[in-house]
Design an enzyme around this catalytic site. Structure first.
Site, PDB file in Angstrom:
ATOM      1  N   GLY A 164       0.850  -1.194   0.000  1.00 55.59           N
ATOM      2  CA  GLY A 164       0.000   0.000   0.000  1.00 55.59           C
ATOM      3  C   GLY A 164       0.878   1.233   0.000  1.00 55.59           C
ATOM      4  O   GLY A 164       1.955   1.244  -0.602  1.00 55.59           O
ATOM      5  N   ILE A 166       2.567   2.631   2.499  1.00 58.08           N
ATOM      6  CA  ILE A 166       3.834   2.404   3.210  1.00 58.08           C
ATOM      7  C   ILE A 166       4.686   1.389   2.441  1.00 58.08           C
ATOM      8  O   ILE A 166       5.869   1.638   2.158  1.00 58.08           O
ATOM      9  CB  ILE A 166       3.572   1.892   4.652  1.00 58.08           C
ATOM     10  CG1 ILE A 166       2.849   2.963   5.468  1.00 58.08           C
ATOM     11  CG2 ILE A 166       4.884   1.496   5.321  1.00 58.08           C
ATOM     12  CD1 ILE A 166       2.336   2.481   6.817  1.00 58.08           C
ATOM     13  N   ARG A 247       0.955  -4.660  11.889  1.00 57.76           N
ATOM     14  CA  ARG A 247       0.236  -4.831  13.151  1.00 57.76           C
ATOM     15  C   ARG A 247       0.736  -6.084  13.853  1.00 57.76           C
ATOM     16  O   ARG A 247       1.036  -7.094  13.216  1.00 57.76           O
ATOM     17  CB  ARG A 247      -1.270  -4.968  12.913  1.00 57.76           C
ATOM     18  CG  ARG A 247      -2.015  -3.631  12.959  1.00 57.76           C
ATOM     19  CD  ARG A 247      -1.920  -2.989  14.359  1.00 57.76           C
ATOM     20  NE  ARG A 247      -2.444  -1.639  14.413  1.00 57.76           N
ATOM     21  CZ  ARG A 247      -1.751  -0.522  14.132  1.00 57.76           C
ATOM     22  NH1 ARG A 247      -0.503  -0.585  13.754  1.00 57.76           N
ATOM     23  NH2 ARG A 247      -2.299   0.649  14.245  1.00 57.76           N
ATOM     24  N   GLU A 276       0.876  -4.810  23.519  1.00 57.70           N
ATOM     25  CA  GLU A 276       1.755  -3.641  23.682  1.00 57.70           C
ATOM     26  C   GLU A 276       1.448  -2.958  25.006  1.00 57.70           C
ATOM     27  O   GLU A 276       0.266  -2.773  25.327  1.00 57.70           O
ATOM     28  CB  GLU A 276       1.534  -2.658  22.521  1.00 57.70           C
ATOM     29  CG  GLU A 276       1.990  -3.243  21.194  1.00 57.70           C
ATOM     30  CD  GLU A 276       1.823  -2.296  20.003  1.00 57.70           C
ATOM     31  OE1 GLU A 276       1.463  -1.125  20.196  1.00 57.70           O
ATOM     32  OE2 GLU A 276       2.065  -2.749  18.878  1.00 57.70           O
ATOM     33  N   HIS A 295       6.476   0.808  18.955  1.00 55.85           N
ATOM     34  CA  HIS A 295       5.407   1.353  18.099  1.00 55.85           C
ATOM     35  C   HIS A 295       5.654   2.840  17.802  1.00 55.85           C
ATOM     36  O   HIS A 295       4.796   3.690  18.066  1.00 55.85           O
ATOM     37  CB  HIS A 295       4.031   1.146  18.757  1.00 55.85           C
ATOM     38  CG  HIS A 295       2.902   1.198  17.764  1.00 55.85           C
ATOM     39  ND1 HIS A 295       1.768   0.446  17.862  1.00 55.85           N
ATOM     40  CD2 HIS A 295       2.731   1.938  16.635  1.00 55.85           C
ATOM     41  CE1 HIS A 295       0.945   0.714  16.842  1.00 55.85           C
ATOM     42  NE2 HIS A 295       1.517   1.621  16.084  1.00 55.85           N
ATOM     43  N   ALA A 297       7.395   3.653  14.701  1.00 56.07           N
ATOM     44  CA  ALA A 297       7.854   3.730  13.303  1.00 56.07           C
ATOM     45  C   ALA A 297       7.257   4.933  12.580  1.00 56.07           C
ATOM     46  O   ALA A 297       7.812   5.416  11.597  1.00 56.07           O
ATOM     47  CB  ALA A 297       7.506   2.435  12.561  1.00 56.07           C
TER      48      ALA A 297
HETATM   49  N1  LIG Z   1       3.843   0.975  13.040  1.00 51.93           N
HETATM   50  C1  LIG Z   1       3.072   2.055  12.980  1.00 51.93           C
HETATM   51  O1  LIG Z   1       3.222   3.000  13.733  1.00 51.93           O
HETATM   52  C2  LIG Z   1       2.017   2.152  11.923  1.00 51.93           C
HETATM   53  C3  LIG Z   1       1.504   1.035  11.324  1.00 51.93           C
HETATM   54  N2  LIG Z   1       0.566   1.153  10.361  1.00 51.93           N
HETATM   55  C4  LIG Z   1       0.053  -0.066   9.775  1.00 51.93           C
HETATM   56  O2  LIG Z   1       0.386  -0.113   8.404  1.00 51.93           O
HETATM   57  C5  LIG Z   1      -0.748  -0.549   7.685  1.00 51.93           C
HETATM   58  C6  LIG Z   1      -0.663  -0.066   6.262  1.00 51.93           C
HETATM   59  O3  LIG Z   1      -0.772   1.347   6.220  1.00 51.93           O
HETATM   60  P1  LIG Z   1      -0.850   2.101   4.814  1.00 51.93           P
HETATM   61  O4  LIG Z   1       0.224   1.612   3.914  1.00 51.93           O
HETATM   62  O5  LIG Z   1      -0.962   3.547   5.109  1.00 51.93           O
HETATM   63  O6  LIG Z   1      -2.254   1.541   4.300  1.00 51.93           O
HETATM   64  P2  LIG Z   1      -2.717   1.215   2.820  1.00 51.93           P
HETATM   65  O7  LIG Z   1      -4.176   0.977   2.923  1.00 51.93           O
HETATM   66  O8  LIG Z   1      -2.205   2.240   1.892  1.00 51.93           O
HETATM   67  O9  LIG Z   1      -1.960  -0.166   2.481  1.00 51.93           O
HETATM   68  C7  LIG Z   1      -2.336  -1.406   2.990  1.00 51.93           C
HETATM   69  C8  LIG Z   1      -2.051  -2.429   1.905  1.00 51.93           C
HETATM   70  O10 LIG Z   1      -2.201  -3.716   2.484  1.00 51.93           O
HETATM   71  C9  LIG Z   1      -2.861  -4.516   1.528  1.00 51.93           C
HETATM   72  N3  LIG Z   1      -3.476  -5.689   2.144  1.00 51.93           N
HETATM   73  C10 LIG Z   1      -4.739  -5.855   2.603  1.00 51.93           C
HETATM   74  N4  LIG Z   1      -4.934  -7.130   3.000  1.00 51.93           N
HETATM   75  C11 LIG Z   1      -3.766  -7.787   2.791  1.00 51.93           C
HETATM   76  C12 LIG Z   1      -3.342  -9.126   2.976  1.00 51.93           C
HETATM   77  N5  LIG Z   1      -4.187 -10.076   3.415  1.00 51.93           N
HETATM   78  N6  LIG Z   1      -2.073  -9.445   2.661  1.00 51.93           N
HETATM   79  C13 LIG Z   1      -1.216  -8.525   2.154  1.00 51.93           C
HETATM   80  N7  LIG Z   1      -1.572  -7.224   1.931  1.00 51.93           N
HETATM   81  C14 LIG Z   1      -2.826  -6.865   2.258  1.00 51.93           C
HETATM   82  C15 LIG Z   1      -3.867  -3.576   0.872  1.00 51.93           C
HETATM   83  O11 LIG Z   1      -4.314  -4.053  -0.383  1.00 51.93           O
HETATM   84  C16 LIG Z   1      -3.038  -2.319   0.744  1.00 51.93           C
HETATM   85  O12 LIG Z   1      -2.347  -2.272  -0.495  1.00 51.93           O
HETATM   86  C17 LIG Z   1      -1.929  -0.004   8.493  1.00 51.93           C
HETATM   87  O13 LIG Z   1      -3.106  -0.744   8.256  1.00 51.93           O
HETATM   88  C18 LIG Z   1      -1.457  -0.138   9.904  1.00 51.93           C
HETATM   89  O14 LIG Z   1      -1.823  -1.392  10.425  1.00 51.93           O
HETATM   90  C19 LIG Z   1       0.108   2.365   9.930  1.00 51.93           C
HETATM   91  C20 LIG Z   1       0.581   3.492  10.503  1.00 51.93           C
HETATM   92  C21 LIG Z   1       1.531   3.498  11.573  1.00 51.93           C
HETATM   93  O1  LIG Z   2      -2.586   4.832  12.555  1.00 54.54           O
HETATM   94  C1  LIG Z   2      -2.102   3.733  12.914  1.00 54.54           C
HETATM   95  O2  LIG Z   2      -2.606   2.657  12.587  1.00 54.54           O
HETATM   96  C2  LIG Z   2      -0.908   3.716  13.759  1.00 54.54           C
HETATM   97  O3  LIG Z   2      -0.374   2.694  14.067  1.00 54.54           O
HETATM   98  C3  LIG Z   2      -0.358   5.025  14.201  1.00 54.54           C
HETATM   99  O4  LIG Z   2       0.845   4.875  14.865  1.00 54.54           O
END
Ligand SMILES: NC(=O)C1=CN([C@@H]2O[C@H](COP(=O)(O)OP(=O)(O)OC[C@H]3O[C@@H](n4cnc5c(N)ncnc54)[C@H](O)[C@@H]3O)[C@@H](O)[C@H]2O)C=CC1
Ligand SMILES: O=C(O)C(=O)CO
Length: 334
Positions: A164, A166, A247, A276, A295, A297
């Site tokens: 996606g 990220i 996650r 966490e 957490h 990143a």
């Molecule tokens: N560590 C942290 O602080 C953070 C973690 N995140 C996590 O990162 C995730 C992704 O964020 P973004 O890239 O902004 O979201 P996004 O919606 O742009 O990308 C998510 C991607 O995962 C794909 N996806 C869905 N189901 C899947 C599966 N079964 N197997 C493989 N890929 C699959 C989707 O098609 C999409 O391309 C969030 O849902 C969140 O859980 C987000 C922000 C902060």
């Molecule tokens: O928005 C999210 O999912 C996060 O993990 C923010 O840190």
């Protein structure tokens, strides 16, 4: 009359920007639960932490904006069944988290995770063994022990699970380091000029078998929950590193600890965990080949502004009846 309820409340600066964007919409920045309980009854839009109790009182709700990218805490059955549109905060973190991931990759490739620990103990021990320094002094002519101890990134493959916003940026940055990049995703099929082919999820075993670094950048969904268990670690190379910034629920930590102890994979870098904070007595804390960040990143001075901009843009689109910037599919959880 459209009405937006915000709970928990936002600060005055943010509220003013919301009021400017909301035009003649009624906005209630609920300071306490009682105010939120009362205001939600006639609300057409909600931003914040929606609970089953609040939703049960809402009679006119059309749109709910999650304050997070991930939605697992939002998806209680009543909300999934409700006809309102859910939007999330995806797309804000792409560059920041990609930097964090490449930081992990560089640390492992250069053995910095080991040297950092050695430095704390004033130890000088080149990775590669007792005679590594002697090999080095002997000069070129053969690949010596120190050289074998490090990774040459341009020879490495990085596999991304969830390409996606990220995951896509991780692909760009990894390519800039000369790495070969693979990806699996249920929706996205390519990133022009970066990843000409993104595989469907069923090719995860191929990605695992081919990658030196496996990065999880997917959301927590019914499909991804414990997607990484004993079988996936067996499918990975014993020289490979697992990185999880998606996650915690996606990785079975007990199975990961077992795989690390058994040498089934070379190491892991984790920013998110099933529980966490990670309990202080967890075995992962003590492992030399594990990097743990709490957490963080996504930590960056730019995120708050992007967060506000996404909210304001979705308010604008809501008022104008346009498609939302970050619509989510409640059935799929992303
Ligand atoms: N560590 C942290 O602080 C953070 C973690 N995140 C996590 O990162 C995730 C992704 O964020 P973004 O890239 O902004 O979201 P996004 O919606 O742009 O990308 C998510 C991607 O995962 C794909 N996806 C869905 N189901 C899947 C599966 N079964 N197997 C493989 N890929 C699959 C989707 O098609 C999409 O391309 C969030 O849902 C969140 O859980 C987000 C922000 C902060
Ligand atoms: O928005 C999210 O999912 C996060 O993990 C923010 O840190």
């Amino acid at each position: 009359m459209k009405k937006l309820v915000i709970y928990p409340p936002v600060d005055d600066l943010r509220l003013q920007r919301i009021l400017d964007a909301a035009q003649d919409m009624v906005v209630v920045n609920a300071a306490d639960q009682a105010t939120a309980d009362e205001a939600i009854v006639e609300a057409t839009a909600f931003f914040g932490k929606l609970t089953p109790q609040l939703l049960a009182r809402a009679k006119k709700l059309e749109w709910v904006q999650s304050p997070t990218a991930s939605l697992e805490h939002y998806l209680f059955p009543e909300l999934v069944a409700h006809p309102c549109q859910l939007t999330n905060m995806r797309g804000l973190f792409y560059d920041v988290i990609a930097d964090h991931v490449l930081g992990y990759v560089l640390m492992f490739a250069r053995n910095s995770h080991i040297y950092l620990r050695q430095q704390m103990q004033s130890r000088w021990e080149p990775v590669g063994g007792e005679d590594a320094r002697a090999d080095f002094v002997n000069g070129p002519g053969q690949v010596n022990a120190i050289d074998r101890g490090a990774l040459h990134l341009a020879d490495c493959t990085l596999g991304i699970v969830g390409v996606g916003s990220i995951g896509g940026e991780i692909a760009c940055r990894a390519r800039a380091f000369g790495m070969h990049v693979l990806g699996v995703d249920p929706v996205r099929r390519e990133i022009p000029d970066v990843l000409p082919e993104i595989w469907p999820i069923r090719q995860l075993p191929d990605l695992l078998a081919s990658s030196d670094f496996v990065v999880i950048a997917a959301p927590h969904t019914p499909e991804t929950e414990k997607l990484f268990s004993a079988q996936q670690f067996q499918q990975m190379r014993d020289s490979a590193y697992l990185i999880n910034i998606g996650r915690g629920a996606i990785v079975d930590l007990a199975a990961l600890s077992t795989a690390l102890e058994a040498g089934q994979i070379a190491g892991a870098a984790l920013d998110v965990f099933e529980v966490e904070p990670l309990p202080a007595d967890h075995a992962l804390w003590g492992m030399e080949n594990v990097l743990i960040t709490p957490h963080v990143a996504a930590a960056s001075p730019r995120i708050a502004e992007r967060h506000t901009e996404t909210l304001l843009e979705n308010i604008r689109r809501y008022i104008n009846g346009e498609e939302f910037l970050t619509p989510a599919d409640k059935q799929k959880w992303f």
